[in-house]
Design a protein around this motif. Sequence first.
Motif: not given
Length: 198
Positions: A99-102, A116-121, A131-138, A149-158
């Motif tokens: 849930h932290q990564l979604m 954007r991360i939509t699911e973790i498998s 990861v869902e791309r802006p064009d809807g592809s995954e 290389t980095k998970i920034d939970l405060d910045g909400q970015v991987a």
Amino acid sequence: MQLVVGRIGRAHGIKGEVTVEVRTDEPELRLGPGAVLATDPAGVGPLTIETGRVHSGRLLLRFAGVGDRTAAEALRNTLLIAEVDPEETPEDPEEFYDHQLMDLDVVTVDGTAVGRITEISHLPSQDLFIVERPDGSEVMIPFVSEIVTKIDLDGQVAVIDPPRGLIDADEAEVASSRDAQQGEAQQGEGDKSAEGDA
């Protein structure tokens, strides 16, 4: 907050045990004896874990009230869901709950937006970000330190440093055709030099 922590597989033996596909990094915490889990479909549960053991690399669980193979087989494909405090974090700072990564934004090291991360498998060998791309592809990103290389939970970015072709298949095709052309050119030069030596 509810998290899927496992999926029930086929029955094992005749005493009500089932195999479980683990979908949590903390099975000993989420899938230990005494744990009460909600289910999807909801009408099956809640289920209380009575016993758990590992057999041939697979987790086997037995639930209260499930005493034979028929009852165990009826649970097949049921998702197991745990209640998790949204403020709770893993003890290891290098680990994260799903849930932290979604919904984290994914960008490359040079700042290019990927999606954007939509699911973790959770696979046996590694975890994958879907990861869902802006064009809807995954696109699937292996959750390994060489790539993520980095998970920034405060910045909400991987932040990722993907190998060539992981994000864009076209890029991989262009690269492979370029490599093939270079190989042919080098082979041609080799043929020419061989002809010159003759």
